[in-house]
Design a protein around this motif. Structure first.
Motif, PDB file in Angstrom:
ATOM      1  N   GLU A 142     -12.856  10.547  10.338  1.00  0.00           N
ATOM      2  CA  GLU A 142     -12.672   9.121  11.014  1.00  0.00           C
ATOM      3  C   GLU A 142     -13.966   8.344  10.011  1.00  0.00           C
ATOM      4  O   GLU A 142     -14.914   8.605   9.966  1.00  0.00           O
ATOM      5  CB  GLU A 142     -13.185   9.159  12.195  1.00  0.00           C
ATOM      6  CG  GLU A 142     -11.978  10.063  12.983  1.00  0.00           C
ATOM      7  CD  GLU A 142     -12.100   9.871  14.519  1.00  0.00           C
ATOM      8  OE1 GLU A 142     -13.318   9.327  15.117  1.00  0.00           O
ATOM      9  OE2 GLU A 142     -11.607  10.629  15.525  1.00  0.00           O
ATOM     10  N   VAL A 175      -8.310   5.804  10.571  1.00  0.00           N
ATOM     11  CA  VAL A 175      -8.294   7.203  10.596  1.00  0.00           C
ATOM     12  C   VAL A 175      -7.638   7.662   9.389  1.00  0.00           C
ATOM     13  O   VAL A 175      -6.743   7.367   8.981  1.00  0.00           O
ATOM     14  CB  VAL A 175      -7.504   7.891  11.866  1.00  0.00           C
ATOM     15  CG1 VAL A 175      -7.534   9.431  11.656  1.00  0.00           C
ATOM     16  CG2 VAL A 175      -8.107   7.693  13.080  1.00  0.00           C
ATOM     17  N   GLU A 195      -6.290  10.846   7.145  1.00  0.00           N
ATOM     18  CA  GLU A 195      -6.118  12.584   7.445  1.00  0.00           C
ATOM     19  C   GLU A 195      -6.516  13.174   6.069  1.00  0.00           C
ATOM     20  O   GLU A 195      -6.096  12.588   4.932  1.00  0.00           O
ATOM     21  CB  GLU A 195      -4.679  12.666   7.573  1.00  0.00           C
ATOM     22  CG  GLU A 195      -4.444  12.180   8.970  1.00  0.00           C
ATOM     23  CD  GLU A 195      -2.888  12.677   9.424  1.00  0.00           C
ATOM     24  OE1 GLU A 195      -2.808  13.702   8.803  1.00  0.00           O
ATOM     25  OE2 GLU A 195      -2.336  11.787  10.225  1.00  0.00           O
ATOM     26  N   LEU A 196      -7.174  14.137   6.124  1.00  0.00           N
ATOM     27  CA  LEU A 196      -7.315  15.100   4.981  1.00  0.00           C
ATOM     28  C   LEU A 196      -6.596  16.328   5.338  1.00  0.00           C
ATOM     29  O   LEU A 196      -6.483  16.764   6.508  1.00  0.00           O
ATOM     30  CB  LEU A 196      -8.825  15.472   5.051  1.00  0.00           C
ATOM     31  CG  LEU A 196      -9.840  14.521   4.882  1.00  0.00           C
ATOM     32  CD1 LEU A 196     -11.174  14.984   4.659  1.00  0.00           C
ATOM     33  CD2 LEU A 196      -9.663  13.805   3.214  1.00  0.00           C
ATOM     34  N   HIS A 197      -5.978  16.936   4.346  1.00  0.00           N
ATOM     35  CA  HIS A 197      -5.030  18.146   4.614  1.00  0.00           C
ATOM     36  C   HIS A 197      -5.817  19.214   3.489  1.00  0.00           C
ATOM     37  O   HIS A 197      -6.343  19.201   2.741  1.00  0.00           O
ATOM     38  CB  HIS A 197      -3.802  18.054   3.934  1.00  0.00           C
ATOM     39  CG  HIS A 197      -3.024  17.048   4.722  1.00  0.00           C
ATOM     40  ND1 HIS A 197      -2.450  17.354   6.071  1.00  0.00           N
ATOM     41  CD2 HIS A 197      -2.860  15.824   4.439  1.00  0.00           C
ATOM     42  CE1 HIS A 197      -1.777  16.117   6.429  1.00  0.00           C
ATOM     43  NE2 HIS A 197      -2.226  15.143   5.489  1.00  0.00           N
ATOM     44  N   SER A 252      -7.382  20.100  15.691  1.00  0.00           N
ATOM     45  CA  SER A 252      -8.175  18.950  14.886  1.00  0.00           C
ATOM     46  C   SER A 252      -9.595  18.643  15.721  1.00  0.00           C
ATOM     47  O   SER A 252     -10.670  18.386  15.090  1.00  0.00           O
ATOM     48  CB  SER A 252      -7.548  17.869  14.581  1.00  0.00           C
ATOM     49  OG  SER A 252      -6.332  18.142  13.758  1.00  0.00           O
TER      50      SER A 252
END
Length: 159
Positions: free
Chosen positions: A2, A11, A13-15, A113
């Motif tokens: 964040e 926000v 997102e990381l994978h 998460s």
């Protein structure tokens, strides 16, 4: 992850790929292992602290003519205080490390998460505590060195 900008929450997102997940799982195992060893060491510190007074007073009684005398029990109290202080200070980074490992394991087990974010918060707290303790320790070293130099210079001028 964040990112906060002017009261608005963005926000991103990381994978994690499989190798990153593997690295984090292994880090969690080692963090958990090290935290258990840390708790054991804290236990040793507390046990030693509790028996330090008795140990040093008995050593003082064994000295010929009571050479340690009052010093033995006073020294024992100082050692007790010192080891309890070390155990208390050592507890916090170990606790944070343990919570990091536990939350990271939970995050991977339940694909959560929030648990992952919590684990990284504990890791941040662990490193922050260690960093502050390093600064405090280095400050004491610097004061000790400055004090030793002042005493040495004063002793040199008095001769």
């Amino acid at each position: 992850m964040e990112v906060y900008n002017d009261m608005e929450e963005e926000v991103i997102e990381l994978h994690l790929n499989e190798s990153a997940k593997g690295f984090l799982r292994e880090a969690a195992k080692w963090a958990y292992f090290l935290s258990i060893l840390g708790y054991i060491m804290i236990g040793f510190f507390v046990v030693f602290a509790l028996f330090a007074g008795a140990i040093f007073s008995s050593v003082g009684q064994m000295m010929p003519m009571g050479q340690m005398g009052m010093f033995g029990s006073s020294f024992g109290m100082i050692i007790t205080f010192f080891y309890l202080l070390i155990a208390t200070l050592y507890f916090f980074p170990i606790y944070y490390l343990n919570k990091f490992a536990a939350n990271l394991k939970l995050a991977f087990k339940s694909n959560d998460s929030a648990a992952l974010a919590s684990s990284f918060e504990y890791l941040k707290s662990h490193y922050k505590f260690i960093g502050i303790m390093a600064i405090v320790t280095l400050s004491f070293y610097a004061l000790f060195i400055i004090g030793a130099i002042v005493v040495a210079v004063a002793a040199a001028f008095n001769h």
